[in-house]
Enzyme design. Structure first.
Site, PDB file in Angstrom:
ATOM      1  N   ARG A   1     -18.223  -1.070   5.428  1.00  0.00           N
ATOM      2  CA  ARG A   1     -19.345  -1.753   4.746  1.00  0.00           C
ATOM      3  C   ARG A   1     -19.936  -2.809   5.673  1.00  0.00           C
ATOM      4  NH1 ARG A   1     -19.082  -5.982   1.479  1.00  0.00           N
ATOM      5  NH2 ARG A   1     -16.847  -5.815   1.117  1.00  0.00           N
TER       6      ARG A   1
ATOM      7  N   CYS B   1      -8.132  -1.993   7.833  1.00  0.00           N
ATOM      8  CA  CYS B   1      -6.755  -1.992   7.323  1.00  0.00           C
ATOM      9  C   CYS B   1      -6.291  -0.581   6.985  1.00  0.00           C
ATOM     10  CB  CYS B   1      -6.629  -2.907   6.105  1.00  0.00           C
ATOM     11  SG  CYS B   1      -6.689  -4.639   6.570  1.00  0.00           S
TER      12      CYS B   1
ATOM     13  N   GLU C   1       0.825  -1.210   0.000  1.00  0.00           N
ATOM     14  CA  GLU C   1       0.000   0.000   0.000  1.00  0.00           C
ATOM     15  C   GLU C   1       0.859   1.261   0.000  1.00  0.00           C
ATOM     16  OE1 GLU C   1      -3.104  -0.105  -0.510  1.00  0.00           O
ATOM     17  OE2 GLU C   1      -3.604  -2.192  -0.042  1.00  0.00           O
TER      18      GLU C   1
ATOM     19  N   HIS D   1      -1.294  -5.844   1.912  1.00  0.00           N
ATOM     20  CA  HIS D   1      -2.503  -6.677   1.829  1.00  0.00           C
ATOM     21  C   HIS D   1      -2.160  -8.011   1.165  1.00  0.00           C
ATOM     22  CE1 HIS D   1      -5.731  -3.504   2.605  1.00  0.00           C
ATOM     23  NE2 HIS D   1      -6.136  -4.571   3.266  1.00  0.00           N
TER      24      HIS D   1
HETATM   25  N1  PCA Z   1      -8.483  -6.951   6.361  1.00  0.00           N
HETATM   26  C1  PCA Z   1      -9.452  -5.906   6.590  1.00  0.00           C
HETATM   27  C2  PCA Z   1      -9.358  -5.592   8.050  1.00  0.00           C
HETATM   28  C3  PCA Z   1      -8.619  -6.713   8.671  1.00  0.00           C
HETATM   29  C4  PCA Z   1      -8.029  -7.452   7.541  1.00  0.00           C
HETATM   30  O1  PCA Z   1      -7.241  -8.405   7.633  1.00  0.00           O
HETATM   31  C5  PCA Z   1      -9.303  -4.707   5.640  1.00  0.00           C
HETATM   32  O2  PCA Z   1      -8.799  -4.883   4.517  1.00  0.00           O
HETATM   33  O3  PCA Z   1      -9.684  -3.609   6.007  1.00  0.00           O
END
Ligand code: PCA
Length: 214
Positions: free
Chosen positions: A88, A141, A78, A165
């Site tokens: 959501r 996240c 990111e 991610h």
């Molecule tokens: N993914 C979520 C929150 C926790 C996770 O592992 C997100 O992409 O916001």
């Protein structure tokens, strides 16, 4: 050199979260750097408080937070976090913020301050799909990445950090039609490679055309 790497608890009806599964499989050391791992609850605000405490206690040089991005097929590094919570679904404590700023005294957005493109290239070089992402979403996240970069801005100016991610792992998509996944060992390897890239590029990122068209 100390590196704090965090993963999240399962959320949204999943039995596991591949982010923490991959993080907890990391070795204790990568290229002489000590790796400290931590599981963080998928809960607005509490997640940032726990991260803040862990940074204060462990004094890491680099912080990499990791989360699940179900539906993405590759490892995504990111670039940016934005000052908004827009959930959501509810988090694991039934919080469901809609269009709320994360910190009223924070910038509209913060950029990652680790070499995100060097990380992407290092992971791809090992044959694992990866890309730069320009949105961490608006759920927990993005919230945690924003919190990390806010804390770096306000309290821990020498720390470097970003958010990564990761896709679902295969057992999570057995009953999800047409959903991509990545083997857990590859995700762990990709995280190690991203950490190595950060250690190899302590100041500037590499120049690479890894942007996106709409
Ligand atoms: N993914 C979520 C929150 C926790 C996770 O592992 C997100 O992409 O916001």
């Amino acid at each position: 050199m100390k590196i704090l790497v965090t993963g999240f608890t399962p959320f949204g009806g999943e039995a596991i979260n591949p982010s923490f599964e991959a993080v907890k499989a990391l070795p204790d050391k990568i290229d002489q750097a000590e790796i400290i791992t931590l599981e963080i609850p998928t809960v607005f605000h509490e997640s940032i408080e726990i991260l803040d405490e862990a940074i204060a206690v462990n004094q890491p040089d680099i912080v990499i937070c990791v989360g699940q991005a179900g539906g993405r097929f590759d490892i995504t590094i990111e670039r940016v976090a934005i000052n908004i919570d827009d959930a959501r679904i509810a988090d694991n404590k039934e919080n469901h913020p809609i269009d709320e700023p994360i910190f009223s005294d924070g910038q509209p957005a913060y950029f990652a301050n680790v070499p995100i493109k060097a990380m992407v290239e290092k992971i791809k070089g090992a044959g694992i799909p990866a890309s730069v992402s320009n949105s961490a979403g608006t759920f927990v996240c993005n919230h945690l990445m924003y919190g990390l970069m806010y804390l770096i801005d306000k309290k821990y100016p020498t720390v470097r950090g970003t958010f990564i991610h990761v896709p679902f792992i295969p057992m999570q998509v057995v009953d999800k039609y047409n959903s991509p996944s990545m083997e857990l060992s590859l995700i762990t390897k990709a995280l190690s490679l991203a950490i190595q890239a950060a250690l190899e590029n302590p100041t500037d990122d590499i120049k690479a055309a890894l942007g996106t068209l709409c």
